[in-house]
Design an enzyme around this catalytic site. Sequence first.
Site, PDB file in Angstrom:
ATOM      1  CB  CYS A  50      41.566  23.101  44.019  1.00 40.63           C
ATOM      2  SG  CYS A  50      41.980  22.347  42.433  1.00 40.63           S
ATOM      3  N   GLY A 187      49.121  39.350  28.845  1.00 40.91           N
ATOM      4  CA  GLY A 187      48.013  39.174  29.773  1.00 40.91           C
ATOM      5  C   GLY A 187      48.528  38.567  31.065  1.00 40.91           C
TER       6      GLY A 187
END
EC number: 1.2.1.70
Length: 425
Positions: A50, A187
Amino acid sequence: MAFLALGINHKTASVDVRERVAFTPEQLVDALQQLCRLTSSREAAILSTCNRSELYIEQDHLSADAVLQWLADYHRLSLDELRASAYVHEEHEAVKHMMRVASGLDSLVLGEPQILGQMKSAYAVAREAGTVGPLLGRLFQATFSAAKQVRTDTAIGENPVSVAFAAVSLAKQIFADLGRSQALLIGAGETITLVARHLHEQGVRRIVVANRTLERASILAEQFGAHAVLLADIPQELANSDIVISSTASQLPILGKGAVESALKQRRHKPIFMVDIAVPRDIETEVGELDDVYLYTVDDLHDVVAENLKSRQGAAQAAEELVSVGAEDFMLRLRELAAVDVLRAYRQQSERLRDEELQKALRLLANGGNPEDVLAQLARGLTNKLLHAPSVQLKKLSAEGRLDALAMAQELFALNEGSTDKSPQ
């Protein structure tokens, strides 16, 4: 040898450009074979993550422009656009760059360990594609050795430099065996995803992901074999949780002192480790006043990260020195290997001349020749034949005024003025 390392990374190219220059795993084998075929490269490997896309190439003659043109064409970019973000390293600098990358010295997160595994995957794919030869084979092995030495001999990988990793590292300090612990993650954003990955890698027994929407919690949970629940289910999960890490965008606290007190009673006051990474806070500050609760905030973690980053930067200097030595050693061995083919050919030629003279001597002995005379003739004949080709070439070089070559020959044959016989005056 003509060796190149070229590409783009997080320091030279935007995310948009990096995405467009990235290779998918399915593309790599065909891309490597095409690269070698169209750019006259004898060996090639591609590292694509990436944060970077890099090509490692061995050619008869350096041709970075041809490789950049191929890379631009393959990804349908303009050459000018690619060239604006690309870097090119040659020979020794290319070797050093490759070792720095594998050691985590060129990473977005200094010293991160994942890059070495990605480098090993790049090597494996290149071998599968048939584009690894003697040079890259030796270079990858030397690179892996250098990276291993950096990990072993420096502290560059010992301390966490991300908030998520720091949170998990603190949990390991409190619970010696995370394999017996259960974690509740509140979360489902990027930070909690990283926390889940680190906990999963550490072998946490069970992970529960609580989120406002069950869909997002489920998507994250599926990646790590976790269980997804809603925020409303937190009180039921809290009593079974040894580790609680929260990072949401809520403007109000999600966990209060009362809920945690109730969970501690059910746990018979078995400790709970809590990390509140959210801003504003997800966990009421009063929770930290409870016995058997270890509560850390994002500021606590940032202090850990800053201190650890300072430690890594100190270790990086030692790591850079190790990489420099590794690159120098590799180049030295490579230069030594360049003489192997010449030495092998010279030995074969010498052995052929020896065999010819030996057969001649054996025939003379079989015909009744005097052994001493035959041995003397063998020695003279072998000496003359071994010296013939060098003598012809040295005379030619002398006639051409090639004094540099004559000096090199004197060094090659270990000659000096005091070693030659001189006739009496």
